[in-house]
Each structure stands twice: as C-alpha cells, then as structure tokens.
Design an enzyme around this catalytic site. Structure first.
Site, PDB file in Angstrom:
ATOM      1  N   ASN A 208     100.567  45.891  31.488  1.00  0.00           N
ATOM      2  CA  ASN A 208     100.604  44.424  31.708  1.00  0.00           C
ATOM      3  C   ASN A 208      99.149  43.927  31.109  1.00  0.00           C
ATOM      4  O   ASN A 208      98.169  44.841  30.968  1.00  0.00           O
ATOM      5  CB  ASN A 208     100.474  43.937  33.322  1.00  0.00           C
ATOM      6  CG  ASN A 208     101.797  43.875  33.753  1.00  0.00           C
ATOM      7  OD1 ASN A 208     102.833  43.994  33.123  1.00  0.00           O
ATOM      8  ND2 ASN A 208     102.023  44.137  35.139  1.00  0.00           N
ATOM      9  N   ASP A 276     105.904  46.922  36.711  1.00  0.00           N
ATOM     10  CA  ASP A 276     107.209  46.913  37.512  1.00  0.00           C
ATOM     11  C   ASP A 276     108.027  48.234  36.889  1.00  0.00           C
ATOM     12  O   ASP A 276     108.765  48.734  38.102  1.00  0.00           O
ATOM     13  CB  ASP A 276     108.111  45.541  37.397  1.00  0.00           C
ATOM     14  CG  ASP A 276     107.339  44.643  38.107  1.00  0.00           C
ATOM     15  OD1 ASP A 276     106.732  44.465  39.169  1.00  0.00           O
ATOM     16  OD2 ASP A 276     107.138  43.472  37.177  1.00  0.00           O
ATOM     17  N   LYS A 287     104.126  63.360  21.150  1.00  0.00           N
ATOM     18  CA  LYS A 287     104.407  62.182  20.408  1.00  0.00           C
ATOM     19  C   LYS A 287     105.675  62.095  20.120  1.00  0.00           C
ATOM     20  O   LYS A 287     106.127  62.989  19.322  1.00  0.00           O
ATOM     21  CB  LYS A 287     103.329  61.958  19.369  1.00  0.00           C
ATOM     22  CG  LYS A 287     103.358  60.481  18.880  1.00  0.00           C
ATOM     23  CD  LYS A 287     102.526  60.028  17.683  1.00  0.00           C
ATOM     24  CE  LYS A 287     102.801  58.987  17.144  1.00  0.00           C
ATOM     25  NZ  LYS A 287     101.957  58.658  16.075  1.00  0.00           N
ATOM     26  N   ASP A 305     106.812  49.532  44.860  1.00  0.00           N
ATOM     27  CA  ASP A 305     106.151  48.162  45.254  1.00  0.00           C
ATOM     28  C   ASP A 305     104.988  48.435  46.423  1.00  0.00           C
ATOM     29  O   ASP A 305     105.162  48.722  47.484  1.00  0.00           O
ATOM     30  CB  ASP A 305     107.418  47.561  45.788  1.00  0.00           C
ATOM     31  CG  ASP A 305     106.925  46.015  45.853  1.00  0.00           C
ATOM     32  OD1 ASP A 305     105.800  45.508  46.217  1.00  0.00           O
ATOM     33  OD2 ASP A 305     107.788  44.965  45.659  1.00  0.00           O
ATOM     34  N   LEU A 307     102.392  46.145  46.962  1.00  0.00           N
ATOM     35  CA  LEU A 307     102.320  45.156  47.964  1.00  0.00           C
ATOM     36  C   LEU A 307     103.342  44.905  49.153  1.00  0.00           C
ATOM     37  O   LEU A 307     102.995  44.999  50.273  1.00  0.00           O
ATOM     38  CB  LEU A 307     102.474  43.650  47.278  1.00  0.00           C
ATOM     39  CG  LEU A 307     102.455  42.823  48.024  1.00  0.00           C
ATOM     40  CD1 LEU A 307     100.947  42.391  48.628  1.00  0.00           C
ATOM     41  CD2 LEU A 307     102.277  41.246  47.135  1.00  0.00           C
ATOM     42  N   PHE A 325      98.955  38.908  44.884  1.00  0.00           N
ATOM     43  CA  PHE A 325      98.885  37.875  43.699  1.00  0.00           C
ATOM     44  C   PHE A 325     100.277  37.786  43.095  1.00  0.00           C
ATOM     45  O   PHE A 325     101.046  38.699  43.101  1.00  0.00           O
ATOM     46  CB  PHE A 325      97.757  38.492  42.700  1.00  0.00           C
ATOM     47  CG  PHE A 325      96.483  38.190  43.105  1.00  0.00           C
ATOM     48  CD1 PHE A 325      95.766  37.443  42.279  1.00  0.00           C
ATOM     49  CD2 PHE A 325      95.705  38.668  44.252  1.00  0.00           C
ATOM     50  CE1 PHE A 325      94.351  37.013  42.663  1.00  0.00           C
ATOM     51  CE2 PHE A 325      94.662  38.315  44.677  1.00  0.00           C
ATOM     52  CZ  PHE A 325      93.820  37.409  43.830  1.00  0.00           C
ATOM     53  N   LYS A 339     108.157  34.868  46.585  1.00  0.00           N
ATOM     54  CA  LYS A 339     107.433  36.314  46.684  1.00  0.00           C
ATOM     55  C   LYS A 339     106.657  36.586  47.931  1.00  0.00           C
ATOM     56  O   LYS A 339     106.649  37.850  48.660  1.00  0.00           O
ATOM     57  CB  LYS A 339     106.525  36.330  45.477  1.00  0.00           C
ATOM     58  CG  LYS A 339     105.859  37.890  45.264  1.00  0.00           C
ATOM     59  CD  LYS A 339     104.859  38.063  44.155  1.00  0.00           C
ATOM     60  CE  LYS A 339     104.326  39.329  43.842  1.00  0.00           C
ATOM     61  NZ  LYS A 339     103.464  39.361  42.742  1.00  0.00           N
TER      62      LYS A 339
END
Length: 399
Positions: A208, A276, A287, A305, A307, A325, A339
C-alpha cells in the site's frame, strides 16, 4: 525534569555497559541522583572507579558486604529509589528475575523491591530472539516491568539485528516518561505503522502507499505523554521515533505475530496500511521472468485481519481501547462507520486519501474520528498535530 529523583542503576555484564557511563552523566545533568550497582561481570567491561566518579556515589557490588548488609542494605537500596533501571539488562539478569532467582546483589535487589523497574536489554541478536528470552521478557512485562529497546543495528560480535541497547538519551526519555507523571504514565500502548510488503518473488511485492509518517507521529506523541510504546512497523519511509520499543516486520502475518507478542496492552492504535491480499501458496524462490506474449497468473488469498483479530479477542488480550484507521477515497464517514462495526474496534480514525487531497505521503492530514457517539470531523493539520490530538483523547479515555 528529574530534579530530586533517585535512580538505582543496575549495570549488567555486557559490552553495552560502556553506555551506562554516558547514561549516568545524562541523568545527573537533569538533576537526578544515581546510585550504581554493578554485577561481577559488569566489572569486566567498565571499572567501578569510572562509574563511581561519574555518579558521585559509592558503587555497590557485593551481596555479602558486612558493612552494607548490617542494616539489610540490599532491601534499603531497592526501596529508597524512585525507579530502578537495569542497563544493560543481559539475558542472564532477565532470566534470573523471570525465574525468581536471587544469587547476587543485582538480582536480590530486583527481587526484594516494590519499586518500578525499567530494563534496557542488550545482547546478541540470536539471544534476544531465542524463545526462552522472549518468554522471560513476556513474563516480566506481565508483572509490570517496563522495557526500552532493544534497537536494531550492527553489533560488536559482527552480526546485525535487534539486540543493541538503546542509546542513553532514549533511556533518559523513557525514565522521564515514567517519573514526570505524564497522563499516560504506566500505560502500555501498541502502535502499528507503515505498509506491509507481500512478496511475489524475491524482487517484487504487493504493498500500500504509506510512508508511515502518521503512525510514527502517533507513537512519538504517546511516548511523550509517558506511555510505554511498542511500535510494530512495516518498511516505512520515515525512521522510527526514539524512546519506544521497535519491532520491524515485512508482511501482514509478521505484523500480526508482532502485535500478539506485545499483548497485553492498555490500548492499541492500528495505523498501519496492511495489504489485504497476498500471493497464494509458496513465494517464488527466483525472479519470475518476463516472457513475450505470456502473462504470469497469480492467485491471491486474504491476509490475516489484524484489527479484527485484536478487537475481537477475548479476555485479558483485548486492549481496553482499540483504535483502527480507515483510508477511504469516497463516502468516508459511512465506510468508516461500517468498518468500525464490522471489525469490533472502539474508534476509527478515517481520512480521505483521494489523490487530489495530497494526504497519502504528504505532511498533513484531515481526519474524522468515528466513535460510538458518532463522527467528529477534525480540521486539516500537520500529522504531528493530529497525533498529539489523538494522544490527548486516548489519555482522557484511559484516564
């Protein structure tokens, strides 16, 4: 800030003992009185004369000193201090206290006290990561003993990794946080930060867009208010704050293990931008080569997950306050509110990270705090200002 405070400094036997000399100087600069205790092994690295000269006090070392023990000196030493600091805290000293052993002056002092204890571990990376040491550290945390560090870096033995004793100024800040009665003194808070990197092959990964700046600012703000902060961070662009325990990870699975290892805690602030998904199955060991006209097929699976796992954990492992968050690009409040209900956390800090806001990777943030009472919109401000405001709200909630 430490004027009138007495620090009982136990110096363990390790190469990092040389840092204890600077630590004594820094503490005395701030008005503290330092009473030094040395283990026998510590004398192999620094001399009692050097320690005594800097502390301006006699060095205590012998459990069976007839003069000192005539009035049960080891008991009086341990109870006359405002704080006991163990620096360096070796694997041996940590193990003795965790196992209830007391065969020298240092371990006897630690067993015979009800004064708060702060340890600054220092040892080889393999020793620090050994399951026995980690089990002992976890047991001491459960007893209320605080830790600062260890840091990651090069070691005298030539290896690299976690195990370096925190720098003297970091230890001083941790001491100040415990003795200057900050609003979060005595509270333990876990903060996650940065992105996670989920490998595709040895050179590619999924991630992210997160610099880690907001999570770092939050950890700094909480530590400044006296909290003992465990900072679990992915590969961030910014350096971790000083005065916190840093746990560096790469993947979401590693971050979950780092968080679970840091429990129990009074609060958890999950500011990390966790990927995620990850590539399903074993990661390619070499590679993946580009072949003209042929696209690689990647199958994904969900990451744990973090959280939800922490929020929905039962018993003592569930922090009293869990803050999540939500980085959204549309319908910020409705998505963040949903959420919060779905994950089971107490608060959600939501923000709009659409490209036009410049928030992702920038120096400012504009957040909405979602609680059980509704949505509270905060004005746009610097990320440190957001962190300070959130830290004050956490202190009020825990207080």
């Amino acid at each position: 800030m430490l004027s009138g405070k007495t620090i009982l400094l136990i110096i363990g036997g390790g190469i990092a003992a040389y840092k204890s000399l600077d630590l004594i100087r820094r503490l005395r600069e701030r008005g503290a009185s330092v009473v030094p205790v040395m283990t026998r092994a510590a004398g192999e690295f620094v001399t009692p004369l050097s320690v005594s000269a800097l502390a301006g006090q006699k060095v205590f070392a012998d459990l069976f000193d007839l003069t000192d023990e005539a009035d049960m000196g080891h008991v009086q030493l341990s109870r006359a201090a405002d704080l006991i600091v163990v620096a360096p805290a070796t694997a041996d000293l940590i193990g003795k206290v965790a196992g209830g052993l007391a065969d020298d002056l240092a371990s006897t002092l630690l067993m015979a006290t009800d004064t708060e204890v702060l340890m600054a571990p220092a040892m080889n990376v393999r020793m620090w990561l050994h399951p026995s040491v980690q089990r002992n550290v976890s047991a001491l945390r459960d007893q209320g003993i605080g830790f600062v560090g260890p840091d990651e870096g090069d070691m005298a033995c030539g290896e690299y990794g976690p195990g370096r004793m925190s720098e003297p100024l970091e230890i001083v800040r941790a001491i100040e946080g415990r003795l200057t009665a900050g609003p979060l003194a005595g509270k333990r808070v876990i903060v996650t930060s940065g992105p996670t990197h989920e490998p595709i092959d040895p050179v590619r990964y999924i991630a992210n867009r997160s610099s880690g700046a907001q999570g770092t600012a939050i950890a700094r703000a909480l530590a400044a208010r006296g909290a003992e902060v465990v900072f679990v961070t992915g590969p961030a662009d910014v350096a971790p704050p000083e005065g916190v325990e840093v746990v560096k990870v790469e993947t979401a699975s590693e971050m979950l293990r780092g968080v679970q290892a840091a429990l129990p805690a009074d609060a958890a602030v999950m500011a990390a931008a966790v990927a995620d998904w990850r590539v399903k199955g074993p990661t390619a060991t070499s590679k993946i080569k580009k072949v003209a006209g042929a696209m690689p097929v990647l199958e994904f699976e969900e990451n744990p997950d973090i959280l939800a796992t922490v929020s929905q954990s039962g018993g003592a492992d569930r922090p009293g306050l869990v803050v999540g968050f939500a980085a959204e690009t549309d319908d910020v409040v409705s998505h963040a509110t949903a959420k919060r209900a779905r994950k089971g956390c107490d608060w959600i800090v939501a923000n709009d990270v659409s490209p036009e806001t410049g928030i992702m990777g920038g120096t400012e943030n504009a957040v909405v705090l979602i609680t059980g009472d509704g949505a509270e919109e905060w004005p746009r401000m610097g990320k440190q200002a957001v962190a300070d405001r959130l830290a004050d709200r956490i202190a009020a909630e825990l207080g």
